[in-house]
Design an enzyme around this catalytic site. Structure first.
Site, PDB file in Angstrom:
ATOM      1  N   ARG A  46       0.789  -1.125   0.273  1.00 23.29           N
ATOM      2  CA  ARG A  46       0.011   0.245   0.175  1.00 23.29           C
ATOM      3  C   ARG A  46       0.618   1.491   0.220  1.00 23.29           C
ATOM      4  O   ARG A  46       0.290   2.158  -0.649  1.00 23.29           O
ATOM      5  CB  ARG A  46      -0.535  -0.231   1.289  1.00 23.29           C
ATOM      6  CG  ARG A  46      -1.535   1.449   1.302  1.00 23.29           C
ATOM      7  CD  ARG A  46      -3.183   0.806   2.393  1.00 23.29           C
ATOM      8  NE  ARG A  46      -3.073  -0.006   3.238  1.00 23.29           N
ATOM      9  CZ  ARG A  46      -2.447   0.643   4.555  1.00 23.29           C
ATOM     10  NH1 ARG A  46      -1.033   1.567   5.153  1.00 23.29           N
ATOM     11  NH2 ARG A  46      -2.262  -0.236   5.292  1.00 23.29           N
ATOM     12  N   TYR A  98     -16.959  16.079 -15.386  1.00 22.85           N
ATOM     13  CA  TYR A  98     -17.282  15.056 -15.540  1.00 22.85           C
ATOM     14  C   TYR A  98     -18.289  14.469 -14.304  1.00 22.85           C
ATOM     15  O   TYR A  98     -17.888  15.568 -13.505  1.00 22.85           O
ATOM     16  CB  TYR A  98     -15.969  14.212 -15.325  1.00 22.85           C
ATOM     17  CG  TYR A  98     -16.566  12.547 -14.933  1.00 22.85           C
ATOM     18  CD1 TYR A  98     -17.167  12.046 -15.985  1.00 22.85           C
ATOM     19  CD2 TYR A  98     -16.036  11.573 -13.924  1.00 22.85           C
ATOM     20  CE1 TYR A  98     -17.521  10.489 -15.740  1.00 22.85           C
ATOM     21  CE2 TYR A  98     -16.145  10.747 -13.376  1.00 22.85           C
ATOM     22  CZ  TYR A  98     -17.370  10.403 -14.361  1.00 22.85           C
ATOM     23  OH  TYR A  98     -17.093   8.701 -14.513  1.00 22.85           O
ATOM     24  N   ASP A 170      -6.919  18.625 -14.339  1.00 23.80           N
ATOM     25  CA  ASP A 170      -7.683  17.854 -15.006  1.00 23.80           C
ATOM     26  C   ASP A 170      -6.889  17.584 -15.986  1.00 23.80           C
ATOM     27  O   ASP A 170      -7.958  18.561 -16.556  1.00 23.80           O
ATOM     28  CB  ASP A 170      -8.723  17.649 -14.229  1.00 23.80           C
ATOM     29  CG  ASP A 170      -9.390  15.787 -14.725  1.00 23.80           C
ATOM     30  OD1 ASP A 170      -8.676  15.285 -15.550  1.00 23.80           O
ATOM     31  OD2 ASP A 170     -10.410  15.603 -14.492  1.00 23.80           O
ATOM     32  N   LYS A 195      -7.682   6.927 -19.662  1.00 24.06           N
ATOM     33  CA  LYS A 195      -8.073   6.925 -20.714  1.00 24.06           C
ATOM     34  C   LYS A 195      -7.085   7.302 -21.248  1.00 24.06           C
ATOM     35  O   LYS A 195      -6.248   5.985 -21.219  1.00 24.06           O
ATOM     36  CB  LYS A 195      -8.564   8.778 -20.485  1.00 24.06           C
ATOM     37  CG  LYS A 195     -10.669   8.981 -19.453  1.00 24.06           C
ATOM     38  CD  LYS A 195     -10.608   7.422 -19.979  1.00 24.06           C
ATOM     39  CE  LYS A 195     -12.099   7.559 -19.076  1.00 24.06           C
ATOM     40  NZ  LYS A 195     -12.172   7.697 -17.308  1.00 24.06           N
TER      41      LYS A 195
END
Ligand code: P1T
Length: 379
Positions: A46, A98, A170, A195
């Site tokens: 992690r 978004y 973004d 993406k």
């Protein structure tokens, strides 16, 4: 190192164990210690994983940052940024963004006492009247999803700096192939690496990139403490995707232009949203801060209503009707009922996301096939 070299080599070293050219997929949750604290730099996956670290170094390199962080999704990356804030703090965000980002801000973080202002930023000076002592972050998407508005990153950054407010951009739609927000004054760059960075519609992942050490340390702390990390397999896939980013983006841009020009000259199309058109309201800014205009396009069929838009997306064959974008294959989407359904109708229509709007992610197939598909679907 130039961008086309950075996508392949940026931040990368051959594997120290055997010289593997690609970093091995270190599919392990933990690492042996000879004595408590006696380890080789890795304790628990992690916190750190060598495959993820190789990817995080690549993120930093292609975005001209010093530190990269990989997350289990784009939204997990945004979640980490908002966790820099505390109750009472305020965020100014683009009003066209978004739907999932909007949902995270309003349905999760407003409940923790944060306040969000969703505003038009095409005129950056609009931001000033929303800034007060509680303002801690400006959240920008450019080009915006799905209206393809362009925000002047440098102008917003000047305002952010003047008021000592963080600016996060973004960069999912543009990618660093087209624009580099950190060079334009942003503090944080965020990606849905699902993406274009991944590029093959086979991974869900998020990224953050920063220059500042203190900000990076705060974000690494959140990444480890909240734990929304991605696995080594997915890290490997996105690292592989990045190696062809420049080649794919070149073709996305070329095909995007061809499709946009086809649509705009079609008698049955009322409106096409693509920043490469000279009459796009923010074309000059796009030309200045981007090197090309990308493969994302939205449009409205003539006399369009919900039924007409649905019929068109159902008829397409080469374009697959699906959520997401940025993969090698072309996708179509109906934002009002898909990606932006979580924004109340009244709110989304204010920014232009009407029921007749169709969004295209233009892939890297032969453009003649893409245009033929649109021709038969539009009629
Ligand atoms: O899906 P995820 O990896 O969690 O990323 C969220 C996200 C953040 N920012 C932008 C600009 C995005 O487009 C997305 C995800 N978008 C879609 C799934 C879509 O089809 O628009």
């Amino acid at each position: 190192m130039k961008f086309n070299t950075k996508t392949i080599h940026g931040g990368q070293e051959h594997d120290p164990a055997y010289g593997a050219v690609m970093p091995p997929i270190y599919q392990t949750s933990t690492y042996a210690q000879s004595t408590p604290g006696g380890h080789k730099g890795y304790e628990y996956s992690r916190t750190h994983n060598p495959t993820r670290n190789a990817l995080e170094n690549a993120f930093a390199s292609i975005e001209n940052g010093n530190y990269g962080l990989a997350f289990g999704s784009g939204l997990a990356a945004i979640d980490a940024v908002i966790k820099l804030l505390k109750p009472g703090d305020e965020v100014i965000s683009t009003n066209d963004l978004y739907g999932g980002s909007y949902r995270l801000f309003t349905k999760i973080f407003e409940g923790f006492g944060l306040k969000f202002h969703f505003i038009g930023m095409q005129n950056a000076s609009n931001i000033e009247s929303y800034i007060n002592d509680n303002t801690k972050l400006i959240w920008v998407e450019t080009p915006t999803n799905p209206m393809m508005n362009i925000i002047d990153i440098k102008a917003v950054s000047n305002i952010a700096k003047k008021h000592d407010v963080l600016l996060a951009v973004d960069n999912t739609f543009a990618t660093p192939y087209l624009q580099v927000p950190l060079d334009l004054g942003a503090d944080i760059v965020m990606h849905s690496a699902t993406k274009y960075l991944g590029g093959h519609s086979d991974v869900v992942m998020g990224a953050l990139i920063v220059k500042d050490k203190d900000l990076a340390d705060r974000l690494y702390f959140i990444q480890n403490a909240s734990g929304a990390v991605c696995g080594p397999q997915d890290s490997f896939l996105v690292l592989r995707g990045i190696k062809t980013l420049h080649v794919r983006m070149q073709r996305h841009c070329e095909n995007g232009r061809a499709v946009a020009e086809f649509l705009v000259s079609h008698p049955n199309i009322e409106k096409v949203y693509w920043p490469g058109f000279e009459d796009h309201p923010n074309h000059d800014i796009a030309k200045e801060q981007m090197t090309d205009f990308g493969g994302m396009i939205s449009f409205i069929p003539s006399g369009g209503d919900y039924e007409k838009a649905i019929k068109i997306v159902e008829k397409m064959k080469v374009f697959t009707l699906a959520e997401s974008l940025g993969g090698v294959e072309s996708l179509s989407g109906h934002p009002a009922s898909m990606t932006h359904a979580s924004i109340p109708k009244e709110e989304r229509e204010k920014s232009g996301v009407v029921d007749s709007l169709i969004r295209l992610s233009v892939g890297i197939e032969d453009k003649d096939d893409l245009i033929a598909d649109l021709k038969q679907a539009i009629g």
